[in-house]
Design a protein around this motif. Structure first.
Motif, PDB file in Angstrom:
ATOM      1  N   PHE A 177       0.900  -1.449  -0.223  1.00 13.25           N
ATOM      2  CA  PHE A 177      -0.288  -0.279  -0.198  1.00 13.25           C
ATOM      3  C   PHE A 177       0.909   1.300   0.010  1.00 13.25           C
ATOM      4  N   ILE A 178       1.707   1.194   0.523  1.00  7.28           N
ATOM      5  CA  ILE A 178       2.721   2.463   0.938  1.00  7.28           C
ATOM      6  C   ILE A 178       3.310   2.372  -0.645  1.00  7.28           C
ATOM      7  N   ALA A 179       3.768   1.341  -0.695  1.00 11.10           N
ATOM      8  CA  ALA A 179       4.967   1.655  -2.270  1.00 11.10           C
ATOM      9  C   ALA A 179       3.879   1.763  -3.343  1.00 11.10           C
ATOM     10  N   PHE A 180       2.276   1.621  -3.277  1.00 10.99           N
ATOM     11  CA  PHE A 180       1.319   1.643  -4.406  1.00 10.99           C
ATOM     12  C   PHE A 180       0.936   3.761  -4.588  1.00 10.99           C
ATOM     13  N   PHE A 181       1.589   4.745  -3.679  1.00 10.18           N
ATOM     14  CA  PHE A 181       0.500   5.722  -2.962  1.00 10.18           C
ATOM     15  C   PHE A 181       2.208   6.518  -3.087  1.00 10.18           C
ATOM     16  N   ILE A 182       4.205   5.872  -3.110  1.00  9.72           N
ATOM     17  CA  ILE A 182       5.167   6.277  -3.626  1.00  9.72           C
ATOM     18  C   ILE A 182       4.455   6.451  -5.315  1.00  9.72           C
ATOM     19  N   ILE A 183       4.267   5.503  -5.080  1.00  9.85           N
ATOM     20  CA  ILE A 183       4.299   5.730  -6.971  1.00  9.85           C
ATOM     21  C   ILE A 183       3.764   7.118  -8.015  1.00  9.85           C
ATOM     22  N   TYR A 184       2.447   6.589  -6.963  1.00  9.38           N
ATOM     23  CA  TYR A 184       1.276   7.920  -7.396  1.00  9.38           C
ATOM     24  C   TYR A 184       2.316   8.868  -6.878  1.00  9.38           C
ATOM     25  N   LEU A 185       2.853   9.061  -5.767  1.00  2.28           N
ATOM     26  CA  LEU A 185       3.670  10.450  -5.342  1.00  2.28           C
ATOM     27  C   LEU A 185       4.943  10.827  -6.342  1.00  2.28           C
ATOM     28  N   LEU A 186       5.583   9.823  -6.801  1.00  5.08           N
ATOM     29  CA  LEU A 186       6.622  10.267  -7.770  1.00  5.08           C
ATOM     30  C   LEU A 186       5.927  11.251  -8.743  1.00  5.08           C
ATOM     31  N   ASN A 187       5.457   9.873  -9.213  1.00 10.73           N
ATOM     32  CA  ASN A 187       4.477  10.598 -11.180  1.00 10.73           C
ATOM     33  C   ASN A 187       3.870  12.490 -10.602  1.00 10.73           C
ATOM     34  N   PHE A 198       6.782  14.030 -10.994  1.00  9.22           N
ATOM     35  CA  PHE A 198       7.431  14.395 -11.739  1.00  9.22           C
ATOM     36  C   PHE A 198       7.209  13.840 -13.086  1.00  9.22           C
ATOM     37  N   VAL A 199       6.586  14.098 -12.948  1.00  9.34           N
ATOM     38  CA  VAL A 199       5.944  12.918 -15.010  1.00  9.34           C
ATOM     39  C   VAL A 199       5.232  14.303 -16.063  1.00  9.34           C
ATOM     40  N   THR A 200       4.554  14.841 -14.957  1.00  6.57           N
ATOM     41  CA  THR A 200       3.655  16.012 -15.647  1.00  6.57           C
ATOM     42  C   THR A 200       4.942  17.717 -15.638  1.00  6.57           C
ATOM     43  N   ASP A 201       4.664  18.411 -16.278  1.00 11.69           N
ATOM     44  CA  ASP A 201       4.840  19.957 -16.225  1.00 11.69           C
ATOM     45  C   ASP A 201       4.071  20.255 -14.638  1.00 11.69           C
ATOM     46  N   LYS A 202       5.543  21.381 -14.207  1.00 11.69           N
ATOM     47  CA  LYS A 202       4.317  22.513 -13.128  1.00 11.69           C
ATOM     48  C   LYS A 202       3.261  20.895 -12.623  1.00 11.69           C
ATOM     49  N   SER A 203       3.245  20.005 -11.863  1.00  8.32           N
ATOM     50  CA  SER A 203       2.904  18.974 -11.392  1.00  8.32           C
ATOM     51  C   SER A 203       2.780  19.753  -9.790  1.00  8.32           C
ATOM     52  N   TYR A 204       3.967  19.564  -9.874  1.00  5.66           N
ATOM     53  CA  TYR A 204       3.657  20.177  -7.810  1.00  5.66           C
ATOM     54  C   TYR A 204       3.220  21.378  -7.687  1.00  5.66           C
ATOM     55  N   LEU A 205       2.077  21.891  -8.178  1.00 12.45           N
ATOM     56  CA  LEU A 205       0.947  22.951  -8.611  1.00 12.45           C
ATOM     57  C   LEU A 205      -0.158  22.137  -7.847  1.00 12.45           C
ATOM     58  N   HIS A 206      -0.016  21.470  -8.402  1.00  9.98           N
ATOM     59  CA  HIS A 206      -1.703  19.877  -8.741  1.00  9.98           C
ATOM     60  C   HIS A 206      -1.173  18.792  -7.866  1.00  9.98           C
ATOM     61  N   ILE A 260      -7.707   0.109 -16.182  1.00  6.12           N
ATOM     62  CA  ILE A 260      -7.430   0.786 -17.293  1.00  6.12           C
ATOM     63  C   ILE A 260      -6.677   2.830 -16.799  1.00  6.12           C
ATOM     64  N   ASP A 261      -7.591   2.595 -15.244  1.00  4.58           N
ATOM     65  CA  ASP A 261      -7.495   4.248 -15.636  1.00  4.58           C
ATOM     66  C   ASP A 261      -5.736   4.179 -14.155  1.00  4.58           C
ATOM     67  N   THR A 262      -5.122   3.268 -14.035  1.00  7.11           N
ATOM     68  CA  THR A 262      -3.844   3.235 -13.356  1.00  7.11           C
ATOM     69  C   THR A 262      -3.670   3.093 -14.185  1.00  7.11           C
ATOM     70  N   PHE A 263      -3.022   2.393 -14.905  1.00  7.70           N
ATOM     71  CA  PHE A 263      -2.411   2.133 -16.491  1.00  7.70           C
ATOM     72  C   PHE A 263      -2.066   3.228 -16.916  1.00  7.70           C
ATOM     73  N   TRP A 264      -2.832   3.808 -17.415  1.00  6.68           N
ATOM     74  CA  TRP A 264      -3.336   5.176 -18.102  1.00  6.68           C
ATOM     75  C   TRP A 264      -2.332   6.506 -17.557  1.00  6.68           C
ATOM     76  N   ARG A 265      -2.809   6.972 -16.072  1.00  9.13           N
ATOM     77  CA  ARG A 265      -2.087   7.082 -15.490  1.00  9.13           C
ATOM     78  C   ARG A 265      -0.631   7.647 -15.237  1.00  9.13           C
ATOM     79  N   THR A 266      -0.357   6.224 -14.838  1.00  4.91           N
ATOM     80  CA  THR A 266       0.763   5.449 -13.794  1.00  4.91           C
ATOM     81  C   THR A 266       1.534   4.757 -14.813  1.00  4.91           C
TER      82      THR A 266
END
Length: 437
Positions: free
Chosen positions: A103-113, A116-124, A356-362
């Motif tokens: 569960f903790i790893a799953f959260f970290i994957i979303y946090l890192l994504n 770092f994946v989207t521009d200026k994503s730290y604002l969202h 599909i939602d998780t695959f699409w996003r992460t």
């Protein structure tokens, strides 16, 4: 919706014509009051050992009762639970069960994504905030070794169901239309599909761990709420999970006969099944441009197939590994695809499939991490012969095919709380004796 906005209400809420049917409303209300009085009378004989209940158990109990209430309540309950249990946190207990780390790893994957994946994503950081229960609950629940807290889920389901039924009956008798006992009109204040998840778990819990004489009355009431909620997939899955163990028992007729009568007479639920049975509706999948945004061929099934297809069509190259991103900017990509397709009435929907939602996003990294949680839990359930854990994992694996259950905080709380409590607590041989005695 604006800083200087206001709500204008009519001078009258009830009109003379409403009283033609309103007097009939008192009959079902009288029945509900009598039923509640009977249940309360019977419950006074149930012995509860208060010595085994402390602040940690109370904090998790409050969280469970709040999970399907309006948004501020469950967030406050989570904060209080974290504060109360902060001194009890044990790294040893967290590491002891791998599911906590998953569960903790799953959260970290979303946090890192998110970072770092989207521009200026730290604002969202809205998605990361919504996924915080994965992290917080995986840290505090291992230190609370009490499976009896799960008994509060059926209590929550019954209390919510009674409230929704009373308000719906008022609407039925005022407007003279049974549709007010169905799906969105019934649930009103919460998503009917998510409430169906709560009902599924509550029915199984009562079936396995409750042995009072009025057990089947409670099960019948919960099934009625499930019929009113109108979720086709949850209804079928619950029926199978509940009835298969009872095939050789005479008790099956006590539940199945009155339930069958309700289903046959309750037209809103029948109509929801009929909507997906017309093969001609699939022709809409062949159209490159849908001219009518409210086309009758757009039903629960065809709509989901379109969402899945359009979401996956946006992925290219590295997206398959790390995804398109978890911020609202990714939602805009799907929204534009749906607008170009002509589905203006449905442009704000998510993929309605958690895989599909998780695959699409992460990407594949997030998808494998997601699948690992229920699969690992299922293996643990089989090894421990824990029927409740096995059926819950199978149920979650199934419903994630038709709903993005983590799109709402209710789904995150429910999924996380149940699995973490079931795995971090030992299945006692007589774990239901505290109710039976």
């Amino acid at each position: 919706m604006q800083s200087n906005g206001f709500i204008e209400t009519p001078k009258k809420f009830l009109y003379p014509s409403d009283f033609k049917n309103l007097y009939k409303f008192y009959l079902p209300i009288f029945f509900i009051v009598c039923l509640l009085t009977y249940l309360v009378y019977k419950l006074k004989h149930v012995k509860i050992n208060l010595k085994t209940i402390g602040l940690p158990e109370i904090s998790i109990g409050v969280l469970i009762l709040c999970e399907f209430l309006p948004p501020p309540t469950y967030n406050v309950a989570l904060i209080l639970g974290a504060v109360i249990n902060i001194r009890r946190i044990s790294v040893k207990k967290i590491v002891q069960n791998k599911i906590n780390l998953f569960f903790i790893a799953f959260f970290i994957i979303y946090l890192l994504n998110n970072l770092f994946v989207t521009d200026k994503s730290y604002l969202h950081l809205g998605t990361v905030e919504r996924f915080l229960p994965f992290l917080v609950l995986a840290i505090i629940i291992p230190s609370i070794n009490n499976r009896k807290c799960l008994a509060l889920f059926p209590i929550s389901a019954i209390l919510i169901g009674i409230g929704l039924t009373v308000t719906s009956i008022i609407d039925v008798f005022i407007h003279g239309n049974m549709v007010f006992l169905s799906f969105d009109n019934f649930s009103k204040y919460l998503h009917p599909v998510y409430y169906s998840y709560l009902l599924f778990f509550s029915i199984l819990y009562i079936q396995f761990y409750y042995w009072e004489k009025f057990k089947y009355i409670i099960l019948f009431i919960l099934f009625c709420f499930l019929v009113f909620s109108g979720s086709k997939m949850v209804f079928i899955f619950t029926l199978l999970a509940f009835l298969i163990p009872l095939i050789k028992s005479k008790m099956i007729f006590i539940v199945i006969i009155p339930l069958a009568v309700i289903v046959l007479l309750f037209s809103p639920l029948k109509n929801r099944f009929y909507d997906i049975l017309d093969e001609n509706d699939f022709s809409i999948l062949q159209e490159e441009k849908i001219t009518d945004a409210n086309d009758a061929r757009i039903n629960g099934l065809t709509f989901r197939l379109i969402l899945w297809r359009e979401a996956l069509k946006t992925m290219h190259g590295v997206d398959y590994i790390i995804g398109k991103g978890v911020t609202k900017q990714t939602n805009k990509i799907l929204e534009n695809k749906l607008v170009n397709l002509g589905m203006l009435s449905h442009k704000n929907f998510n993929p309605h499939n958690q895989y599909i939602d998780t695959f699409w996003r992460t990407g594949i990294i997030g998808l494998l991490s997601l699948i690992l949680i229920p699969i690992y839990s299922l293996v643990i359930g089989i090894n421990k012969k824990d029927k409740l854990l096995i059926l819950f994992c199978l149920f979650m694996l199934a419903v994630m095919c038709s709903e993005s259950i983590f799109g709402r905080v209710n789904g995150i709380y429910f999924f996380t709380t149940v699995i973490l409590i079931l795995i971090n607590t030992a299945k006692e041989i007589n774990e239901d004796s505290y109710i039976r005695n």
